[in-house]
Write a protein that holds these residues in place. Structure first.
Motif, PDB file in Angstrom:
ATOM      1  N   SER A 197      -2.845  12.584  -8.338  1.00  0.00           N
ATOM      2  CA  SER A 197      -2.099  11.021  -8.445  1.00  0.00           C
ATOM      3  C   SER A 197      -1.420  10.620  -9.477  1.00  0.00           C
ATOM      4  N   MET A 198      -3.438   9.835  -9.943  1.00  0.00           N
ATOM      5  CA  MET A 198      -3.732   9.801 -11.286  1.00  0.00           C
ATOM      6  C   MET A 198      -2.136   9.605 -12.220  1.00  0.00           C
ATOM      7  N   GLU A 199      -2.007  11.042 -12.100  1.00  0.00           N
ATOM      8  CA  GLU A 199      -1.371  11.932 -13.200  1.00  0.00           C
ATOM      9  C   GLU A 199      -0.178  11.309 -12.886  1.00  0.00           C
ATOM     10  N   ASP A 200       0.058  11.745 -11.632  1.00  0.00           N
ATOM     11  CA  ASP A 200       1.851  11.561 -11.418  1.00  0.00           C
ATOM     12  C   ASP A 200       2.225   9.576 -12.192  1.00  0.00           C
ATOM     13  N   LEU A 201       1.037   8.785 -11.892  1.00  0.00           N
ATOM     14  CA  LEU A 201       1.342   7.600 -11.991  1.00  0.00           C
ATOM     15  C   LEU A 201       1.622   7.162 -13.890  1.00  0.00           C
ATOM     16  N   ASN A 202       0.355   8.292 -14.347  1.00  0.00           N
ATOM     17  CA  ASN A 202       0.438   8.038 -16.145  1.00  0.00           C
ATOM     18  C   ASN A 202       1.961   8.780 -16.343  1.00  0.00           C
ATOM     19  N   LYS A 203       2.340   9.871 -15.749  1.00  0.00           N
ATOM     20  CA  LYS A 203       3.595  10.010 -16.104  1.00  0.00           C
ATOM     21  C   LYS A 203       4.601   8.927 -16.293  1.00  0.00           C
ATOM     22  N   VAL A 204       4.518   8.178 -14.704  1.00  0.00           N
ATOM     23  CA  VAL A 204       5.630   7.297 -15.172  1.00  0.00           C
ATOM     24  C   VAL A 204       5.668   6.154 -16.314  1.00  0.00           C
TER      25      VAL A 204
ATOM     26  N   GLY B 268      -4.067  -0.005 -14.342  1.00  0.00           N
ATOM     27  CA  GLY B 268      -4.954   0.704 -13.019  1.00  0.00           C
ATOM     28  C   GLY B 268      -4.210   1.557 -12.124  1.00  0.00           C
ATOM     29  N   ALA B 269      -4.621   1.838 -10.511  1.00  0.00           N
ATOM     30  CA  ALA B 269      -4.336   2.558  -9.289  1.00  0.00           C
ATOM     31  C   ALA B 269      -3.001   2.091  -9.196  1.00  0.00           C
ATOM     32  N   GLY B 270      -3.398   0.857  -8.079  1.00  0.00           N
ATOM     33  CA  GLY B 270      -2.964   0.570  -6.935  1.00  0.00           C
ATOM     34  C   GLY B 270      -2.836   2.271  -6.145  1.00  0.00           C
ATOM     35  N   PRO B 271      -2.023   2.016  -4.997  1.00  0.00           N
ATOM     36  CA  PRO B 271      -2.057   2.910  -4.479  1.00  0.00           C
ATOM     37  C   PRO B 271      -2.184   4.044  -4.619  1.00  0.00           C
ATOM     38  N   PHE B 272      -2.324   4.616  -5.895  1.00  0.00           N
ATOM     39  CA  PHE B 272      -1.642   5.628  -6.779  1.00  0.00           C
ATOM     40  C   PHE B 272      -3.614   6.391  -6.650  1.00  0.00           C
ATOM     41  N   GLY B 273      -4.582   5.670  -6.817  1.00  0.00           N
ATOM     42  CA  GLY B 273      -5.442   5.746  -6.815  1.00  0.00           C
ATOM     43  C   GLY B 273      -6.279   5.806  -5.009  1.00  0.00           C
TER      44      GLY B 273
ATOM     45  N   ASN C  75       0.779  -0.827   0.025  1.00  0.00           N
ATOM     46  CA  ASN C  75       0.106  -0.449  -0.170  1.00  0.00           C
ATOM     47  C   ASN C  75       0.510   1.363  -0.217  1.00  0.00           C
ATOM     48  N   GLU C  76       2.084   1.167  -0.769  1.00  0.00           N
ATOM     49  CA  GLU C  76       2.667   2.451  -0.848  1.00  0.00           C
ATOM     50  C   GLU C  76       2.485   2.670  -2.287  1.00  0.00           C
ATOM     51  N   ARG C  77       2.586   4.255  -2.023  1.00  0.00           N
ATOM     52  CA  ARG C  77       2.317   4.954  -3.370  1.00  0.00           C
ATOM     53  C   ARG C  77       4.046   5.872  -4.278  1.00  0.00           C
ATOM     54  N   GLU C  78       4.391   4.098  -5.037  1.00  0.00           N
ATOM     55  CA  GLU C  78       5.290   3.614  -5.458  1.00  0.00           C
ATOM     56  C   GLU C  78       5.240   3.331  -6.970  1.00  0.00           C
ATOM     57  N   ALA C  79       6.005   3.510  -7.893  1.00  0.00           N
ATOM     58  CA  ALA C  79       5.523   2.112  -9.263  1.00  0.00           C
ATOM     59  C   ALA C  79       7.015   2.318  -9.396  1.00  0.00           C
ATOM     60  N   ARG C  80       7.006   0.763  -9.785  1.00  0.00           N
ATOM     61  CA  ARG C  80       7.806   0.058 -10.149  1.00  0.00           C
ATOM     62  C   ARG C  80       8.456   0.605 -12.011  1.00  0.00           C
ATOM     63  N   ALA C  81       9.441   1.235 -12.228  1.00  0.00           N
ATOM     64  CA  ALA C  81       9.098   1.673 -13.545  1.00  0.00           C
ATOM     65  C   ALA C  81      10.056   0.816 -14.385  1.00  0.00           C
ATOM     66  N   ASP C  82      10.783  -0.145 -13.314  1.00  0.00           N
ATOM     67  CA  ASP C  82      11.904  -1.292 -14.535  1.00  0.00           C
ATOM     68  C   ASP C  82      10.613  -1.843 -15.019  1.00  0.00           C
ATOM     69  N   ASP C  83       9.508  -2.659 -13.970  1.00  0.00           N
ATOM     70  CA  ASP C  83       8.110  -3.543 -14.373  1.00  0.00           C
ATOM     71  C   ASP C  83       7.821  -2.455 -16.037  1.00  0.00           C
ATOM     72  N   ILE C  84       7.600  -1.717 -15.728  1.00  0.00           N
ATOM     73  CA  ILE C  84       6.781  -0.879 -17.014  1.00  0.00           C
ATOM     74  C   ILE C  84       7.820  -1.090 -17.877  1.00  0.00           C
ATOM     75  N   ARG C  85       8.476  -0.989 -17.872  1.00  0.00           N
ATOM     76  CA  ARG C  85       9.776  -0.981 -18.915  1.00  0.00           C
ATOM     77  C   ARG C  85       9.708  -1.966 -19.987  1.00  0.00           C
ATOM     78  N   GLY C  86       9.841  -2.749 -18.725  1.00  0.00           N
ATOM     79  CA  GLY C  86       9.536  -4.268 -19.453  1.00  0.00           C
ATOM     80  C   GLY C  86       8.709  -4.711 -20.125  1.00  0.00           C
ATOM     81  N   ILE C  87       7.134  -3.998 -19.382  1.00  0.00           N
ATOM     82  CA  ILE C  87       6.104  -3.921 -20.366  1.00  0.00           C
ATOM     83  C   ILE C  87       6.053  -3.614 -22.087  1.00  0.00           C
ATOM     84  N   ALA C  88       6.607  -2.567 -21.955  1.00  0.00           N
ATOM     85  CA  ALA C  88       6.560  -1.263 -22.999  1.00  0.00           C
ATOM     86  C   ALA C  88       7.756  -2.182 -23.877  1.00  0.00           C
ATOM     87  N   LYS C  89       8.913  -2.993 -23.335  1.00  0.00           N
ATOM     88  CA  LYS C  89       9.834  -3.533 -24.204  1.00  0.00           C
ATOM     89  C   LYS C  89       9.163  -4.782 -24.826  1.00  0.00           C
ATOM     90  N   GLU C  90       8.001  -5.606 -24.427  1.00  0.00           N
ATOM     91  CA  GLU C  90       7.299  -6.504 -25.253  1.00  0.00           C
ATOM     92  C   GLU C  90       6.573  -6.289 -25.612  1.00  0.00           C
TER      93      GLU C  90
END
Ligand code: ATP
Ligand code: IP8
Length: 268
Positions: free
Chosen positions: A84-91, A51-56, A19-34
């Motif tokens: 907060s959702m825009e923060d996550l979307n920015k990542v 989705g939102a996770g704790p950001f929402g 429940n921490e407002r933290e994005a895992r950019a490396d995981d997003i990068r892995g998905i984007a590369k695929e």
């Protein structure tokens, strides 16, 4: 050319369990590369919804605004949750750009209105136009807070945006990535004996719904149960795959129509 929707679950790209407002950019990068690799090998148009996770969910709970937005503090919560959702979307946007994908953010609060937590209007014209302009543009939407006729404002889950868009744009396939292998007979995180349900159809839908619990994490939109209910409500005739987006290769294979372990839902 086929059009697909890929939902990237908040549980797979944020610290939802903690429940921490933290994005895992490396995981997003892995998905984007695929996505990039799949696009090179197979032709398709793609819409991404994350989705939102704790950001929402965390903010909605902390501000107590899941039942409506009325007073001054609620209004602050409404705006802060959207921010907060825009923060996550920015990542997501930064990572997609870095990988060389043409992600284009679409702000749900600027095109969706709800009544009592249900989407009543959703202007999808721009999404249509973007997809028409180029097969390479990837509109990216996300769970958000939107204006609600009865409640002032309410949460729209990515899990509600996906079926609505899928029906309206008549997409060919919906892929829902999350942090477990699909839908199980019980929550696999707390029940090691839980069995994967490989297919859901009219014959077993109600039994599955009885078995699936709401999320143990902070999730104001009912977690996995909410997901299945939304799919059952409005995704007739469109193939849906719920799969583990954290496992390497799954996103690329799912987009290329190759075999991926998961739960397939097909309702007539
Ligand atoms: P978000 O809603 O933030 O986008 P998400 O879509 O990735 O997140 P959740 O809504 O959190 O995913 O749902 C996934 C979670 O549901 C899993 O982490 C799992 O622990 C939980 N769960 C509960 N019951 C079940 C079940 N029967 N089968 C599979 N997962 C289940
Ligand atoms: O994580 C929820 O979106 P979801 C959005 O896709 C908010 O259910 C603001 C809680």
């Amino acid at each position: 050319m086929k059009t697909y929707i890929l939902k990237i679950g908040g549980s797979s790209v944020t610290e939802k369990d903690a429940n921490e407002r933290e994005a895992r950019a490396d995981d997003i990068r892995g998905i984007a590369k695929e996505i990039k690799n799949a696009k090179k090998k197979a032709g398709f148009r793609l819409i991404v919804v994350h989705g939102a996770g704790p950001f929402g969910h965390k903010l909605v709970k902390d501000y107590g605004i899941n039942d409506g937005v009325r007073g001054v503090r609620d209004i602050e919560g409404f705006v802060r949750t959207h921010n907060s959702m825009e923060d996550l979307n920015k990542v997501f946007m930064d990572v997609f750009r870095e990988v060389g994908l043409l992600g284009f953010p679409i702000q749900p609060s600027a095109c969706i209105v709800q009544d009592n937590r249900r989407i009543t209007s959703f202007d999808t014209g721009i999404i249509d136009r973007l997809l028409e302009m180029s097969n390479d543009i990837i509109p990216i939407l996300y769970g958000d807070m939107v204006i609600d006729e009865s409640l002032g404002a309410s949460v729209v889950s990515g899990d509600a945006i996906v079926p609505y868009l899928a029906r309206k744009l008549k997409v060919d396939k919906v892929l829902m990535g999350t942090d477990v292998d699909g839908i199980f007979s019980a929550d696999p995180k707390t029940n090691p004996d839980a069995k994967l349900i490989e297919t859901i159809g009219p014959g077993n839908l109600s039994t599955v719904l009885e078995k699936v619990s709401e999320a143990v994490t902070v999730d104001v939109t009912q977690g996995m149960k909410g997901k299945i209910m939304k799919i059952a409500e409005s995704l007739q005739g469109i193939e849906v795959l719920i799969f583990n987006i954290k496992k390497k290769g799954n996103t690329e294979n799912a987009l290329r129509d190759l075999k991926v372990k998961g739960t397939r839902i097909m309702l007539p």
